[in-house]
Design a protein around this motif. Structure first.
Motif, PDB file in Angstrom:
ATOM      1  N   PHE A 189      -2.262  -1.342  -3.556  1.00 40.30           N
ATOM      2  CA  PHE A 189      -3.497  -0.257  -3.404  1.00 40.30           C
ATOM      3  C   PHE A 189      -3.106   0.983  -2.988  1.00 40.30           C
ATOM      4  O   PHE A 189      -1.904   1.295  -2.172  1.00 40.30           O
ATOM      5  CB  PHE A 189      -4.390  -1.172  -2.424  1.00 40.30           C
ATOM      6  CG  PHE A 189      -4.149  -0.795  -0.858  1.00 40.30           C
ATOM      7  CD1 PHE A 189      -3.271  -1.751  -0.405  1.00 40.30           C
ATOM      8  CD2 PHE A 189      -4.540   0.237  -0.283  1.00 40.30           C
ATOM      9  CE1 PHE A 189      -2.903  -1.699   0.949  1.00 40.30           C
ATOM     10  CE2 PHE A 189      -4.412   0.164   1.176  1.00 40.30           C
ATOM     11  CZ  PHE A 189      -3.373  -0.570   1.744  1.00 40.30           C
ATOM     12  N   MET A 208      -4.347  -0.391   8.881  1.00 35.35           N
ATOM     13  CA  MET A 208      -3.206  -1.193   7.965  1.00 35.35           C
ATOM     14  C   MET A 208      -3.416  -2.719   8.066  1.00 35.35           C
ATOM     15  O   MET A 208      -3.043  -3.280   7.211  1.00 35.35           O
ATOM     16  CB  MET A 208      -1.910  -0.517   8.432  1.00 35.35           C
ATOM     17  CG  MET A 208      -0.659  -1.397   7.513  1.00 35.35           C
ATOM     18  SD  MET A 208       0.692  -0.126   7.535  1.00 35.35           S
ATOM     19  CE  MET A 208       1.929  -1.320   7.037  1.00 35.35           C
ATOM     20  N   GLY A 240       0.824  -1.189  -0.076  1.00 31.87           N
ATOM     21  CA  GLY A 240      -0.174   0.050   0.173  1.00 31.87           C
ATOM     22  C   GLY A 240       0.695   1.288  -0.026  1.00 31.87           C
ATOM     23  O   GLY A 240       1.973   1.095   0.334  1.00 31.87           O
TER      24      GLY A 240
END
Ligand code: TRP
Length: 331
Positions: free
Chosen positions: A38, A130, A7
């Motif tokens: 992402f 997260m 991420g």
């Protein structure tokens, strides 16, 4: 095939440090693993960007990932807020995340210092979000830098805690994906630290920077008065220029300037001119592609939609089972 997830917070444009430290490796990684990339737009809300900046930065990162060679047909590339399952898992994980452990996170303590007027709950629970990002896909490997290792450790704690609480063997405990020798660290231009670590953009060369901006930034990069003894050890600022040169220039070019340095005949101006031109040669195709992609909104939208669908396939399965395990089920 290993499930790998990465991420990135959309906080601006990507620079050479992002490219050599991560992106370049992602392009290889996507061929050997089931990769999820992402854009963590929820996470960036912890620092209150304007809606214009947030939106623009999400698009920038998407275009820059694609320009660098992330292939949406091979990997899954999506925007965090397009996956509501992440938000649900985040809520559920928060019920078992304790104030003490969240307050002890180094990143949280840093933020209390750097933004004392905005110590919001999102910052405190940054690690649970997260963790949700990662375990919603049951990812087993996560490429992270040093600054994110503690978050990954907390992710393992949350995964293990869930398994223990409900007496299941459901979430795997993710570990760091190690690039090993392939990891190239690009220093900044200010004679210290990593590229991109300073507040002003002048410490970094962005992939989107125009040639004249690149020339200006490189010419202004910190140097010293020059070597006075043969084969003298290079000070950090000069070592940094050589490190960048190693990434973008030919080995012959690096050897040429290295020899000049060792003979005390180096002229930093000449070295910088060469370095700037080699960076420009390297970034120009990327920059052109980024500009092309940013102008093709239909394509970007299509990629984001397709990514969201693929991510949803993986995430919806997990959240369905999590609800069952917890006891959230049809009456
Ligand atoms: N915290 C990461 C960073 O700032 C970004 C991130 C959010 C992330 N969720 C993630 C990274 C999940 C890896 C996995 O760099």
């Amino acid at each position: 095939m290993e499930k790998v997830l990465s991420g990135i917070r959309p906080t601006g444009n990507l620079h050479l440090g992002n490219y050599f430290g991560a992106l370049q490796n992602f392009v290889k990684m996507q061929k050997e693993n089931n990769c999820f990339f992402f854009i963590a737009d929820y996470h960036s809300l912890t620092t209150h960007p304007t809606s214009h900046n947030l939106h623009a930065n999400v698009k920038n990162v998407l275009a820059e990932y694609l320009a660098a060679g992330i292939d949406p047909e091979i990997a899954t590339i999506y925007i965090q807020s397009d996956l509501p399952e992440t938000a649900e898992l985040y809520l559920l994980l928060n019920m078992n995340a304790y104030l003490g452990e969240l307050e002890r996170a180094t990143s949280f303590k840093d933020k209390i210092r750097s933004q004392p007027n905005n110590v919001n709950a999102g910052l405190l629970t940054y690690p649970t979000l997260m963790a949700a990002d990662i375990i919603i896909h049951k990812a087993t490997k996560v490429p992270v830098g040093k600054d994110q290792e503690q978050h990954l450790e907390m992710t393992r704690t949350f995964a293990r805690r869930f398994n223990r609480m409900y007496n299941v063997d459901f979430f795997p405990e993710p570990v760091a994906y190690n690039f090993g020798k392939n990891l190239i660290k690009i220093p900044g231009l200010d004679g210290s630290g990593k590229m991109g670590k300073s507040e002003t953009g002048n410490n970094a060369i962005f992939l989107i920077d125009e040639p004249k901006v690149i020339r200006k930034k490189i010419m202004r990069a910190v140097t010293d008065a020059g070597p006075t003894k043969m084969n003298q050890k290079k000070p950090v600022s000069i070592e940094n220029l050589f490190s960048i040169m190693k990434a973008v220039s030919s080995p012959d070019t690096v050897a040429y300037f290295d020899e000049l340095y060792n003979n005390c005949n180096i002229r930093y101006g000449d070295m910088k001119k060469q370095l700037a031109e080699d960076i420009i040669k390297f970034t120009t195709p990327l920059r052109n592609r980024i500009i092309e992609l940013l102008a093709d909104n239909d394509y970007l939208r299509k990629v984001a939609k397709q990514g969201a669908e693929k991510a949803h396939e993986s995430a919806s399965k997990t959240i369905k089972e999590v609800r069952e395990i917890i006891g959230i089920k049809a009456i």
